[in-house]
Design an enzyme around this catalytic site. Structure first.
Site, mmCIF file in Angstrom:
data_model
loop_
_atom_site.group_PDB
_atom_site.id
_atom_site.type_symbol
_atom_site.label_atom_id
_atom_site.label_comp_id
_atom_site.label_asym_id
_atom_site.label_seq_id
_atom_site.Cartn_x
_atom_site.Cartn_y
_atom_site.Cartn_z
ATOM 1 N N LYS A 192 0.866 -1.190 0.000
ATOM 2 C CA LYS A 192 0.000 0.000 0.000
ATOM 3 C C LYS A 192 0.899 1.235 0.000
ATOM 4 O O LYS A 192 1.445 1.622 1.034
ATOM 5 C CB LYS A 192 -0.882 -0.019 1.261
ATOM 6 N N GLU A 267 9.312 1.098 11.225
ATOM 7 C CA GLU A 267 10.371 2.120 11.189
ATOM 8 C C GLU A 267 9.675 3.441 11.335
ATOM 9 O O GLU A 267 8.906 3.828 10.447
ATOM 10 C CB GLU A 267 11.035 2.128 9.821
ATOM 11 N N CYS A 301 13.539 10.217 7.751
ATOM 12 C CA CYS A 301 13.495 9.671 9.116
ATOM 13 C C CYS A 301 14.848 9.767 9.810
ATOM 14 O O CYS A 301 14.916 9.806 11.025
ATOM 15 C CB CYS A 301 13.043 8.220 9.071
ATOM 16 N N GLU A 398 9.565 16.693 16.249
ATOM 17 C CA GLU A 398 9.943 16.352 14.871
ATOM 18 C C GLU A 398 9.183 17.264 13.907
ATOM 19 O O GLU A 398 7.954 17.257 13.872
ATOM 20 C CB GLU A 398 9.630 14.887 14.568
#
Ligand code: TAP
Length: 524
Positions: A192, A267, A301, A398
């Site tokens: 997906k 992750e 990331c 973040e």
């Protein structure tokens, strides 16, 4: 000012459906998702919006393929098919790089670099593991054995149907990284892609059809996270979810996986610290810290988005990073020379701009940048804040954009406090040469990985386990660790005969009487 090749135009203009059981088919909703170029906000194409019914069909196809033709293909042939897929990706290198730039906004050179250095390299690496899925031979000594030890063994079996959910920040690479280990281990997969960047996965689907991989082994369902992604995570026919994205969605996936206790590899995000010690080689540390933050416009990331600099070298470092930030050429990734692209969407741009506002309100000093760029596209200038306090929101949250807060420290204890003031990140970057300080940092911090005196880092190494700790992730990608978690280890025990008198020699006197009767009837 740039041209799109005829091949890419033709692909964009084609009808994009879902790949289920080896066939392209429309979504059951008949709804479409519009896909835009983030650099100029032009409509690129539309893709089908898959829903729960489409996910169900894709999982059904993957389940059927798992026990069908795919299970009879040898591991050597699986490796050969993955190598063939890598060959085809390389043969379509320029088309795929162009699609990646249009879809995600990254500069062309970066798209090319990542496909070559990361995508096909990792695919071939996992192909090379396919025929090395060895179990173990374990000598076991059952109580009462009369023929010595039994050489019992374990076998590695595919974990089953894998659901792969990926983000928008490096869409093609993430598709490849999810497919590689799953297929090498003999699993089947439902992929997906992110709603914002679904195009390269669909092109990859066409290459998969040519690779000899049987129908149903790879299924691709484009769609929204809350519908298609959620349905995939909840589906009882899925044995494992492999996910890359935000911590928030990672938690939803864990919850959705509870129904059938799926295995989950996640992750996730993080606010990765970069620490520069006074004895660091600044010729490496300055460009390193700039690249760690501004690579992919901070939408990465592994981005180093909290910079801690010793006060003795602070002025030199911020002057150097400012110079690098101001040297980027901002613009469309297909225009040669541009090396700094847009953010992925209007929402992401607004989020980043709001954090810049927060930084100003918190009293940080804007060293450079701070504005959006151009009159179209989601561009934000590379932005650096100096005089930042480690407790400010811009230093702790973040942002997932090109905003670098720089904090000074006086001594190693203060540096450690700054690093540890935020929960464990995916990566930690360290620049310095003092071995005792290196050991101190390693022993007193925690992160998924550490990169010393470099920023290319552990993420780029196919042989190194890559992943997070605590809120930055569960499990490992890349390396043998990232491969073996697509298998179950099954123990096969073979009876070699036993005698009661030998068995009873091993049981201590107080228990003998009480268990004799039961054992006799069980082991007759
Ligand atoms: P997310 O919003 O987490 O999206 C990632 C994927 O999950 C997308 O395909 C998304 O679908 C899907 N999704 C959304 N809601 C879902 C649900 N309820 N159930 C199942 N799937 C769902 O992340 P993002 O916005 O793409 O990326 C930004 C974040 O990801 C950042 O926090 C960043 O740190 C993290 N990130 C981490 C890494 C690594 S390697 N750790 C890499 C990239 C990004 P749609 O987008 O189609 O809605």
């Amino acid at each position: 000012q740039f041209t799109i090749s005829d091949e890419v135009k033709e692909f964009l203009n084609s009808n994009h459906q879902l790949l289920i059981n080896g066939e392209w088919m429309p979504s059951s909703s008949n709804e479409k998702i519009e896909v835009f170029d983030p650099a100029n906000e032009q409509l690129l194409t539309e893709v089908d919006s898959g829903n729960a019914a489409d996910i169900d069909a894709a999982v059904g196809a993957a389940r059927k393929a798992l026990t069908g033709e795919w299970s009879k293909i040898t591991s050597h042939d699986r490796a050969r098919m993955l190598d063939r897929l890598a060959d085809d990706i390389e043969a379509n290198f320029s088309v795929l790089s162009e699609i990646e730039v249009l879809d995600n906004g990254m500069p062309l050179e970066l798209a090319q670099y990542s496909i070559a250095s990361h995508g096909t390299t990792l695919l071939r690496y996992f192909a090379s593991w396919a025929n090395k899925l060895h179990g173990q031979t374990i000598p076991v000594s059952p109580a009462g054995a009369i023929n010595g030890e039994s050489l019992t063994y374990t076998r590695k079996e595919p974990i089953g149907v894998v659901g792969a959910i990926i983000p928008w920040n490096s869409p093609l690479i993430f598709s490849i990284l999810k497919l590689g280990p799953a297929l090498a281990a003999g699993c089947t997969i439902v992929l997906k892609p992110a709603e914002l960047t679904p195009i390269s996965a669909l092109f990859l689907g066409k290459l998969i059809q040519k690779s000899g991989i049987p129908p149903g082994v790879v299924n691709i369902v484009t769609g929204y996270g809350e519908t298609a992604g959620q349905a995939l995570s909840e589906h009882p026919g899925v044995d494992k979810i492999t996910f890359t994205g935000s911590t928030e969605v990672g938690k939803k996936i864990v919850e959705a996986s509870i129904g059938n206790l799926k295995k989950v590899t996640l992750e996730l995000g993080g606010k990765n610290p970069v620490v520069i010690f006074p004895d660091a080689d600044l010729e490496k540390a300055i460009p390193g810290a700039a690249r760690a933050c501004f690579f992919l416009q901070g939408q990465n990331c592994m981005a180093g988005t909290r910079l801690f600099v010793h006060e003795d070298i602070y002025q030199v470092v911020i002057a150097g990073i400012k110079e690098m930030a101001e040297a980027f050429t901002i613009g469309h990734g297909l225009i040669p020379g541009n090396d700094f692209g847009p953010l992925i969407s209007k929402t992401q741009k607004e989020r980043v701009m709001s954090y810049i506002g927060i930084g100003l309100e918190e009293g940080a000093e804007l060293l450079t940048g701070g504005n959006s760029y151009g009159d179209q596209g989601h561009f934000v200038q590379p932005t650096i804040f100096s005089n930042v306090d480690g407790g400010m929101r811009i230093a702790k949250e973040e942002i997932f954009g090109p905003v670098l807060p720089v904090v000074t420290y006086e001594n190693i204890n203060e540096a450690l406090d700054l690093i540890n003031s935020k929960d464990r990140p995916l990566g930690l970057y360290y620049f310095g040469s003092n071995k005792d300080e290196q050991a101190n940092i390693l022993n007193n911090t925690s992160s998924g990985g550490v990169t010393i005196n470099n920023v290319v880092g552990h993420i780029q190494q196919k042989d190194l386990p890559f992943g997070g700790v605590g809120p930055s992730g569960i499990g490992r990608y890349h390396s043998y660790d990232g491969f073996k978690n697509f298998s179950n280890q099954r123990a096969v025990f073979k009876d070699i005969g036993f005698r009661f008198d030998k068995l009873f020699e091993t049981i201590r006197p107080p228990y003998k009487g009480s268990i004799e009767k039961v054992l006799k009837s069980l082991l007759k």
